[in-house]
Design a protein around this motif. Structure first.
Motif, PDB file in Angstrom:
ATOM      1  N   LEU A  96       0.661  -1.085  -0.397  1.00 21.64           N
ATOM      2  CA  LEU A  96      -0.253  -0.176  -0.088  1.00 21.64           C
ATOM      3  C   LEU A  96       0.721   0.951   0.244  1.00 21.64           C
ATOM      4  CD1 LEU A  96      -2.997   1.091   0.210  1.00 21.64           C
ATOM      5  CD2 LEU A  96      -1.945   1.224   2.777  1.00 21.64           C
ATOM      6  N   GLU A  97       1.053   2.361  -1.338  1.00 20.10           N
ATOM      7  CA  GLU A  97       1.507   3.172  -1.102  1.00 20.10           C
ATOM      8  C   GLU A  97       0.196   4.764  -0.873  1.00 20.10           C
ATOM      9  OE1 GLU A  97       3.654   5.812  -4.453  1.00 20.10           O
ATOM     10  OE2 GLU A  97       4.806   3.895  -3.752  1.00 20.10           O
ATOM     11  N   ILE A  98       0.530   5.505   0.216  1.00 22.18           N
ATOM     12  CA  ILE A  98      -0.596   6.195   0.605  1.00 22.18           C
ATOM     13  C   ILE A  98       0.013   7.366   0.249  1.00 22.18           C
ATOM     14  CG2 ILE A  98      -1.801   7.525   2.459  1.00 22.18           C
ATOM     15  CD1 ILE A  98      -1.591   4.867   3.721  1.00 22.18           C
ATOM     16  N   CYS A  99      -0.306   8.757  -1.269  1.00 26.44           N
ATOM     17  CA  CYS A  99      -0.129   9.909  -1.187  1.00 26.44           C
ATOM     18  C   CYS A  99      -0.960  10.840  -1.077  1.00 26.44           C
ATOM     19  CB  CYS A  99      -0.239   9.572  -3.251  1.00 26.44           C
ATOM     20  SG  CYS A  99       0.643   8.165  -3.638  1.00 26.44           S
ATOM     21  N   LEU A 100      -0.261  11.474  -0.652  1.00 27.62           N
ATOM     22  CA  LEU A 100      -1.000  13.215   0.000  1.00 27.62           C
ATOM     23  C   LEU A 100      -0.783  14.179  -1.127  1.00 27.62           C
ATOM     24  CD1 LEU A 100      -2.907  13.442   2.410  1.00 27.62           C
ATOM     25  CD2 LEU A 100      -0.367  15.064   3.533  1.00 27.62           C
ATOM     26  N   TYR A 101      -2.255  14.239  -1.478  1.00 25.19           N
ATOM     27  CA  TYR A 101      -2.321  15.627  -2.555  1.00 25.19           C
ATOM     28  C   TYR A 101      -2.346  17.231  -2.021  1.00 25.19           C
ATOM     29  CZ  TYR A 101      -3.479  15.420  -7.220  1.00 25.19           C
ATOM     30  OH  TYR A 101      -3.507  15.241  -9.010  1.00 25.19           O
ATOM     31  N   ASN A 102      -1.385  17.443  -1.984  1.00 24.96           N
ATOM     32  CA  ASN A 102      -0.856  18.860  -1.604  1.00 24.96           C
ATOM     33  C   ASN A 102      -0.043  19.799  -2.214  1.00 24.96           C
ATOM     34  OD1 ASN A 102       1.477  18.901   1.025  1.00 24.96           O
ATOM     35  ND2 ASN A 102       0.426  17.034   0.903  1.00 24.96           N
ATOM     36  N   GLN A 103       0.511  20.707  -1.769  1.00 24.15           N
ATOM     37  CA  GLN A 103       1.340  21.689  -2.332  1.00 24.15           C
ATOM     38  C   GLN A 103       2.179  22.225  -1.481  1.00 24.15           C
ATOM     39  OE1 GLN A 103      -0.916  25.402  -4.397  1.00 24.15           O
ATOM     40  NE2 GLN A 103      -2.265  24.449  -4.883  1.00 24.15           N
ATOM     41  N   GLU A 104       1.785  22.250   0.002  1.00 23.00           N
ATOM     42  CA  GLU A 104       2.306  22.327   1.235  1.00 23.00           C
ATOM     43  C   GLU A 104       3.759  21.699   1.581  1.00 23.00           C
ATOM     44  OE1 GLU A 104       0.194  25.012   3.507  1.00 23.00           O
ATOM     45  OE2 GLU A 104      -0.893  25.407   2.725  1.00 23.00           O
ATOM     46  N   PHE A 105       5.031  21.294   1.138  1.00 29.01           N
ATOM     47  CA  PHE A 105       6.020  20.321   1.184  1.00 29.01           C
ATOM     48  C   PHE A 105       7.357  20.374   1.279  1.00 29.01           C
ATOM     49  CE2 PHE A 105       4.062  18.341  -3.001  1.00 29.01           C
ATOM     50  CZ  PHE A 105       5.840  17.642  -3.461  1.00 29.01           C
ATOM     51  N   ASN A 106       8.386  19.882   1.929  1.00 22.49           N
ATOM     52  CA  ASN A 106       9.359  19.740   1.246  1.00 22.49           C
ATOM     53  C   ASN A 106      10.473  18.771   1.340  1.00 22.49           C
ATOM     54  OD1 ASN A 106       9.567  23.114   1.749  1.00 22.49           O
ATOM     55  ND2 ASN A 106       9.797  22.255   4.063  1.00 22.49           N
ATOM     56  N   ASN A 107       9.593  17.252   1.343  1.00 23.91           N
ATOM     57  CA  ASN A 107      10.071  16.087   1.557  1.00 23.91           C
ATOM     58  C   ASN A 107       9.199  15.481   0.706  1.00 23.91           C
ATOM     59  OD1 ASN A 107      12.882  16.736   2.429  1.00 23.91           O
ATOM     60  ND2 ASN A 107      12.322  16.859   4.275  1.00 23.91           N
ATOM     61  N   GLU A 108       9.241  14.439  -1.095  1.00 22.00           N
ATOM     62  CA  GLU A 108       8.672  14.077  -1.330  1.00 22.00           C
ATOM     63  C   GLU A 108       8.184  12.626  -0.688  1.00 22.00           C
ATOM     64  OE1 GLU A 108       7.915  10.947  -5.019  1.00 22.00           O
ATOM     65  OE2 GLU A 108       9.878  12.147  -5.065  1.00 22.00           O
ATOM     66  N   TRP A 109       9.209  12.567   0.233  1.00 16.49           N
ATOM     67  CA  TRP A 109       8.116  10.943   1.122  1.00 16.49           C
ATOM     68  C   TRP A 109       8.616  11.361   2.540  1.00 16.49           C
ATOM     69  CZ3 TRP A 109       5.969   6.720  -0.054  1.00 16.49           C
ATOM     70  CH2 TRP A 109       6.402   6.172  -0.903  1.00 16.49           C
ATOM     71  N   ASP A 110       7.237  11.108   3.635  1.00 18.27           N
ATOM     72  CA  ASP A 110       7.201  11.850   4.949  1.00 18.27           C
ATOM     73  C   ASP A 110       6.581  10.534   5.558  1.00 18.27           C
ATOM     74  OD1 ASP A 110       7.431  13.264   7.463  1.00 18.27           O
ATOM     75  OD2 ASP A 110       6.762  15.329   6.075  1.00 18.27           O
ATOM     76  N   SER A 111       6.418  11.256   7.258  1.00 24.91           N
ATOM     77  CA  SER A 111       5.342  10.085   7.954  1.00 24.91           C
ATOM     78  C   SER A 111       5.083  10.280   9.175  1.00 24.91           C
ATOM     79  CB  SER A 111       6.480   8.470   8.348  1.00 24.91           C
ATOM     80  OG  SER A 111       7.733   9.191   9.199  1.00 24.91           O
ATOM     81  N   ILE A 112       4.138  10.328   9.648  1.00 24.13           N
ATOM     82  CA  ILE A 112       3.742   9.852  10.908  1.00 24.13           C
ATOM     83  C   ILE A 112       3.646   9.437  11.777  1.00 24.13           C
ATOM     84  CG2 ILE A 112       1.300  11.896   9.762  1.00 24.13           C
ATOM     85  CD1 ILE A 112      -0.188   9.159  10.060  1.00 24.13           C
ATOM     86  N   LEU A 113       3.946   9.699  12.853  1.00 21.25           N
ATOM     87  CA  LEU A 113       4.471   8.980  13.652  1.00 21.25           C
ATOM     88  C   LEU A 113       3.208   9.483  15.047  1.00 21.25           C
ATOM     89  CD1 LEU A 113       6.651   7.908  15.505  1.00 21.25           C
ATOM     90  CD2 LEU A 113       7.315   9.916  17.100  1.00 21.25           C
ATOM     91  N   LEU A 114       2.773   8.103  15.153  1.00 14.77           N
ATOM     92  CA  LEU A 114       1.788   7.202  16.141  1.00 14.77           C
ATOM     93  C   LEU A 114       2.207   7.271  17.568  1.00 14.77           C
ATOM     94  CD1 LEU A 114      -0.132   4.775  13.443  1.00 14.77           C
ATOM     95  CD2 LEU A 114      -0.297   6.826  13.919  1.00 14.77           C
ATOM     96  N   PRO A 115       0.782   7.382  18.462  1.00 20.80           N
ATOM     97  CA  PRO A 115       1.588   7.661  20.045  1.00 20.80           C
ATOM     98  C   PRO A 115       2.231   6.036  20.447  1.00 20.80           C
ATOM     99  CG  PRO A 115      -0.262   8.119  20.339  1.00 20.80           C
ATOM    100  CD  PRO A 115      -0.085   7.609  18.345  1.00 20.80           C
ATOM    101  N   ASP A 116       2.298   4.914  19.713  1.00 19.36           N
ATOM    102  CA  ASP A 116       2.872   3.617  20.027  1.00 19.36           C
ATOM    103  C   ASP A 116       4.399   3.423  19.587  1.00 19.36           C
ATOM    104  OD1 ASP A 116       2.098   3.272  17.183  1.00 19.36           O
ATOM    105  OD2 ASP A 116       0.939   1.589  17.870  1.00 19.36           O
ATOM    106  N   GLY A 117       4.768   4.230  19.081  1.00 21.73           N
ATOM    107  CA  GLY A 117       6.010   4.826  18.596  1.00 21.73           C
ATOM    108  C   GLY A 117       6.254   4.237  17.290  1.00 21.73           C
ATOM    109  N   SER A 118       5.160   3.507  16.574  1.00 25.62           N
ATOM    110  CA  SER A 118       4.668   2.594  15.055  1.00 25.62           C
ATOM    111  C   SER A 118       4.599   4.255  14.040  1.00 25.62           C
ATOM    112  CB  SER A 118       3.937   1.897  15.126  1.00 25.62           C
ATOM    113  OG  SER A 118       2.747   2.889  14.956  1.00 25.62           O
ATOM    114  N   SER A 119       4.457   4.254  12.779  1.00 25.33           N
ATOM    115  CA  SER A 119       4.436   5.298  12.241  1.00 25.33           C
ATOM    116  C   SER A 119       3.850   4.691  11.097  1.00 25.33           C
ATOM    117  CB  SER A 119       5.737   6.469  11.473  1.00 25.33           C
ATOM    118  OG  SER A 119       6.872   5.096  10.758  1.00 25.33           O
TER     119      SER A 119
END
Length: 206
Positions: free
Chosen positions: A39-62
């Motif tokens: 699964l590849e999730i793409c965020l469709y937006n204009q305000e980014f600096n890096n092509e790849w990023d991630s969100i950090l979850l409270p359990d330490g996973s991302s």
């Protein structure tokens, strides 16, 4: 599977918009990762600096995601700019590779209360999806109000063409069911309610 999430901006200083984007990524990852090996999730937006990023979850996973710059080929100027730009063509190619499009319209942007221009801009990905025969789903959001007759007709077409409509409030559900005649409607809640959190132990102070 490659999916695009539009109308969601995790980099927006408005924390409400940020929360919706985070929740959308989390929800789609939870649901679709169970049914696909890749699964590849793409965020469709204009305000980014890096092509790849991630969100950090409270359990330490991302959850990793790719930023994709929105393609605009529905206007003559947008088509010409895309045609003569390697970077724009690259992002258009990324869109063409996607399997599904999810649009949350910033939560309350599926309306002309901010002006028809904003409404058309947030819905542009829906028209692009129809042009290239990509199924699109409207994530839990508010539908309306609409004050312009042209906005009403445009909104009706957007809704009737969607694979699935998710509403986050009863008034919106009533609008798209009764006024627009949509049957593929799921009555849900605001995505912010599934935002991950970590419980904190607090000292009552006495």
């Amino acid at each position: 599977s490659i999916v695009i999430i539009a109308g969601a901006n995790i980099y927006n200083p408005n924390k409400g918009v940020d929360a919706l984007a985070t929740s959308a990524i989390l929800l789609i990852n939870q649901v679709l990762s169970q049914n696909t090996d890749s699964l590849e999730i793409c965020l469709y937006n204009q305000e980014f600096n890096n092509e790849w990023d991630s969100i950090l979850l409270p359990d330490g996973s991302s959850i990793k995601f790719r930023n994709v710059y929105p393609s605009n080929i529905l206007s003559v100027s947008g088509f010409v700019k895309t045609l003569f730009s390697k970077q724009r063509l690259y992002y258009l190619k990324e869109f063409l590779h996607c399997d599904f499009v999810f649009n949350i319209s910033a939560g309350d942007g599926f309306s002309d209360i901010y002006g028809e221009g904003v409404f058309l801009s947030l819905s542009q990905v829906n028209r692009l999806s129809r042009l290239f025969h990509k199924p699109y789903i409207l994530l839990p959001q508010t539908y309306g109000p609409f004050f312009s007759p042209s906005s009403i007709e445009f909104a009706k077409k957007e809704c009737l063409s969607a694979t699935l409509l998710m509403s986050r409030d009863k008034d919106s559900t009533k609008l798209i069911k009764k006024d627009f005649g949509c049957t593929n409607v799921l009555d849900t809640i605001d995505l912010a309610f599934i935002l991950p959190y970590r419980k904190l132990k607090q000292d009552p102070g006495f």
